[in-house]
Design a protein around this motif. Structure first.
Motif, PDB file in Angstrom:
ATOM      1  N   GLU A  42       0.836  -1.206   0.000  1.00  0.00           N
ATOM      2  CA  GLU A  42       0.000   0.000   0.000  1.00  0.00           C
ATOM      3  C   GLU A  42       0.869   1.253   0.000  1.00  0.00           C
ATOM      4  O   GLU A  42       0.548   2.250  -0.667  1.00  0.00           O
ATOM      5  N   LEU A  43       1.972   1.217   0.742  1.00  0.00           N
ATOM      6  CA  LEU A  43       2.896   2.354   0.763  1.00  0.00           C
ATOM      7  C   LEU A  43       3.535   2.561  -0.608  1.00  0.00           C
ATOM      8  O   LEU A  43       3.683   3.702  -1.064  1.00  0.00           O
ATOM      9  N   THR A 336      17.409  -5.787   1.493  1.00  0.00           N
ATOM     10  CA  THR A 336      16.347  -6.603   0.910  1.00  0.00           C
ATOM     11  C   THR A 336      15.495  -7.241   2.002  1.00  0.00           C
ATOM     12  O   THR A 336      14.522  -7.934   1.710  1.00  0.00           O
ATOM     13  N   SER A 337      15.859  -7.015   3.274  1.00  0.00           N
ATOM     14  CA  SER A 337      15.165  -7.647   4.393  1.00  0.00           C
ATOM     15  C   SER A 337      14.108  -6.720   4.984  1.00  0.00           C
ATOM     16  O   SER A 337      14.214  -5.492   4.893  1.00  0.00           O
ATOM     17  N   ALA A 338      13.112  -7.324   5.606  1.00  0.00           N
ATOM     18  CA  ALA A 338      12.090  -6.565   6.329  1.00  0.00           C
ATOM     19  C   ALA A 338      12.453  -6.548   7.805  1.00  0.00           C
ATOM     20  O   ALA A 338      13.008  -7.513   8.338  1.00  0.00           O
ATOM     21  N   PRO A 344       6.294  -0.896   8.287  1.00  0.00           N
ATOM     22  CA  PRO A 344       6.295  -1.354   6.886  1.00  0.00           C
ATOM     23  C   PRO A 344       7.303  -0.647   5.992  1.00  0.00           C
ATOM     24  O   PRO A 344       7.519  -1.070   4.845  1.00  0.00           O
ATOM     25  N   LEU A 345       7.912   0.445   6.462  1.00  0.00           N
ATOM     26  CA  LEU A 345       8.868   1.169   5.630  1.00  0.00           C
ATOM     27  C   LEU A 345      10.100   0.313   5.368  1.00  0.00           C
ATOM     28  O   LEU A 345      10.658  -0.275   6.297  1.00  0.00           O
ATOM     29  N   PRO A 346      10.554   0.212   4.110  1.00  0.00           N
ATOM     30  CA  PRO A 346      11.750  -0.577   3.783  1.00  0.00           C
ATOM     31  C   PRO A 346      12.999   0.071   4.361  1.00  0.00           C
ATOM     32  O   PRO A 346      12.940   1.189   4.887  1.00  0.00           O
ATOM     33  N   MET A 347      14.138  -0.616   4.222  1.00  0.00           N
ATOM     34  CA  MET A 347      15.303  -0.173   4.980  1.00  0.00           C
ATOM     35  C   MET A 347      16.572   0.025   4.160  1.00  0.00           C
ATOM     36  O   MET A 347      16.778  -0.610   3.139  1.00  0.00           O
ATOM     37  N   ILE A 348      17.388   0.913   4.680  1.00  0.00           N
ATOM     38  CA  ILE A 348      18.785   1.034   4.280  1.00  0.00           C
ATOM     39  C   ILE A 348      19.579   0.152   5.237  1.00  0.00           C
ATOM     40  O   ILE A 348      19.461   0.282   6.454  1.00  0.00           O
ATOM     41  N   GLU A 349      20.355  -0.752   4.677  1.00  0.00           N
ATOM     42  CA  GLU A 349      21.191  -1.606   5.515  1.00  0.00           C
ATOM     43  C   GLU A 349      22.311  -0.820   6.174  1.00  0.00           C
ATOM     44  O   GLU A 349      22.608  -0.978   7.354  1.00  0.00           O
ATOM     45  N   LYS A 350      22.918   0.084   5.390  1.00  0.00           N
ATOM     46  CA  LYS A 350      24.047   0.854   5.899  1.00  0.00           C
ATOM     47  C   LYS A 350      24.260   2.093   5.058  1.00  0.00           C
ATOM     48  O   LYS A 350      24.159   2.041   3.830  1.00  0.00           O
ATOM     49  N   VAL A 351      24.537   3.217   5.710  1.00  0.00           N
ATOM     50  CA  VAL A 351      24.966   4.428   5.021  1.00  0.00           C
ATOM     51  C   VAL A 351      26.485   4.385   4.994  1.00  0.00           C
ATOM     52  O   VAL A 351      27.133   4.348   6.040  1.00  0.00           O
TER      53      VAL A 351
END
Length: 450
Positions: A42-43, A336-338, A344-351
């Protein structure tokens, strides 16, 4: 939470925002909280709907984009039907903005926008504009992200941050003091921080007793080191938020030890405000995809996930000076992980820091800027450092040292760096009294001018 904090969050700020300021901050904030109850799909649908409207606005009202996109083979904006098509549009650079500034502003917004500028940590200040609703929306997203980490509306907080340039008049200083008191926060400038006045900052924290502290990474790390080295006691807030600079694991450990509180990392930049933030699970940084489109690209300008790439960002709300697929100079790894927190917002693994932080060699090898903090933390005689590359054959290393420094450390540092450069990179050491901050109050550990 204090009585004022509750009143501020539930009554004072909603009334102030909607009826005194006549802004959309609180309404946008409420809507943004509701969206966290949506599913990820939905997002993503919402994100595309907002993006599609923005692209049509740009095609019909922003002269630069129509010409820019036509040159890349787009004959009509209706050809962009999804995010895969969107990724075919050319990126926007800081140079593009500087050279075509007026053409990026729709005629209906000329003279009505809010004007902003970055601090110029790359050497050249970057200027841009945004419309009022966009400014309200980014503030709302900031409060939402801070809120899930314990620094929401009304929370008593202390900011270890930059300061306004120039001498403030008494009237201006009074107004700013009252403004920050209204928000239940105290602003403490890090521009004047040095090794001789760290105890003053600790006294301020102990006196003010904030529920939350938000800070540039390095000033908070320096304070934490001082506390731990001198076995001092400091007031322990409920939460610590860091931003503006990369946060390394060894810095997080040092800060948490000093304050006996968890440290949560955030990622943002002045062009977009809060881009992503950790949650209490600390499994990555949640990306505000209902406000932004965040992509990472490889050297071929292809979208990638799960590996380090150049960040490009689109602000879905800035109709006053749209920044579409804007290259902000940072690098990150999209996850690629939740997250198991349920957000529900997707993620940055690392900056991974700034693209300009990478040290290059004539053989084509690259040394990531994040190597250097991990390397120099092993030398107790080095208080502060900065690595600078002006040409391909050598680097200059500036060191602030103490009584524990041994000249033989230079050889050890050289050998370690050359393990990664794969060749004999000439290294010039300079012992200095201090290393200046950037104009925005940040501390850059690595600078490449190539």
């Amino acid at each position: 939470m204090s009585i004022y904090s509750k009143l501020y969050r539930d009554i004072i700020f909603p009334f102030y925002s909607s009826f005194i300021k006549k802004s959309e901050v609180y309404n946008e904030y409420s809507r943004s909280l509701t969206r966290l109850n949506w599913s990820k799909s939905e997002l993503i649908d919402f994100q595309w709907q907002q993006l599609e409207k923005l692209l049509h606005h740009c095609w019909h009202n922003v002269p630069f984009y129509k010409e820019h996109w036509k040159q890349s083979g787009i004959t009509d904006i209706s050809e962009i039907k999804n995010l895969d098509d969107f990724a075919k549009l050319p990126v926007l650079t800081k140079q593009d903005v500087a050279e075509h500034y007026d053409q990026l502003i729709p005629s209906i917004y000329k003279g009505k926008n809010i004007k902003k500028a970055t601090g110029g940590s790359t050497g050249t200040p970057f200027r841009f504009e945004l419309n009022e609703l966009s400014n309200d929306a980014r503030q709302a997203i900031m409060w939402r992200g801070y809120g899930w980490l314990g620094l929401g509306l009304g929370v008593k907080s202390l900011f270890l941050w930059g300061d306004n340039i120039g001498e403030a008049s008494r009237l201006r200083a009074l107004k700013e003091n009252l403004y920050h008191r209204f928000y239940n926060r105290k602003m403490v400038s890090t521009f004047t921080m040095n090794l001789n006045n760290l105890e003053e900052y600790i006294t301020t924290i102990n006196t003010y007793k904030p529920e939350a502290i938000i800070s540039y990474v390095n000033p908070l790390y320096k304070i934490a080191q001082f506390i731990n080295q001198n076995n001092m006691r400091v007031f322990s807030p409920k939460t610590l938020l860091t931003g503006a600079e990369p946060l390394y694991d060894f810095q997080r450990i040092e800060i948490e030890k000093a304050f006996n509180a968890k440290v949560y990392n955030t990622y943002g930049c002045r062009e977009f405000m809060l881009i992503a933030a950790e949650c209490k699970k600390q499994q990555g940084l949640h990306i505000n995809i209902d406000h932004l489109v965040v992509e990472t690209l490889n050297e071929k300008k292809e979208p990638i996930t799960g590996e380090v790439g150049d960040i490009v960002i689109t602000d879905l709300m800035n109709y006053g000076m749209p920044l579409i697929r804007y290259v902000n100079g940072d690098r990150a790894t999209l996850s690629t992980s939740a997250c198991t927190c349920g957000n529900p917002l997707p993620m940055i693994e690392k900056v991974n820091g700034r693209k300009s932080d990478v040290i290059k060699t004539i053989a084509g090898h690259m040394i990531p800027g994040e190597l250097f903090p991990h390397l120099f933390k092993e030398f107790e005689g080095i208080t502060k450092f900065q690595v600078k590359q002006s040409n391909i054959n050598n680097i200059d290393i500036y060191l602030v040292t103490n009584e524990k420094f041994n000249p033989s450390d230079k050889q050890l540092i050289t050998e370690e760096i050359n393990k990664y450069s794969k060749q004999a990179l000439a290294i010039n050491f300079h012992i200095v009294d201090d290393i200046p901050l950037t104009s925005s109050g940040k501390y850059r550990v690595t600078i490449s001018e190539l």
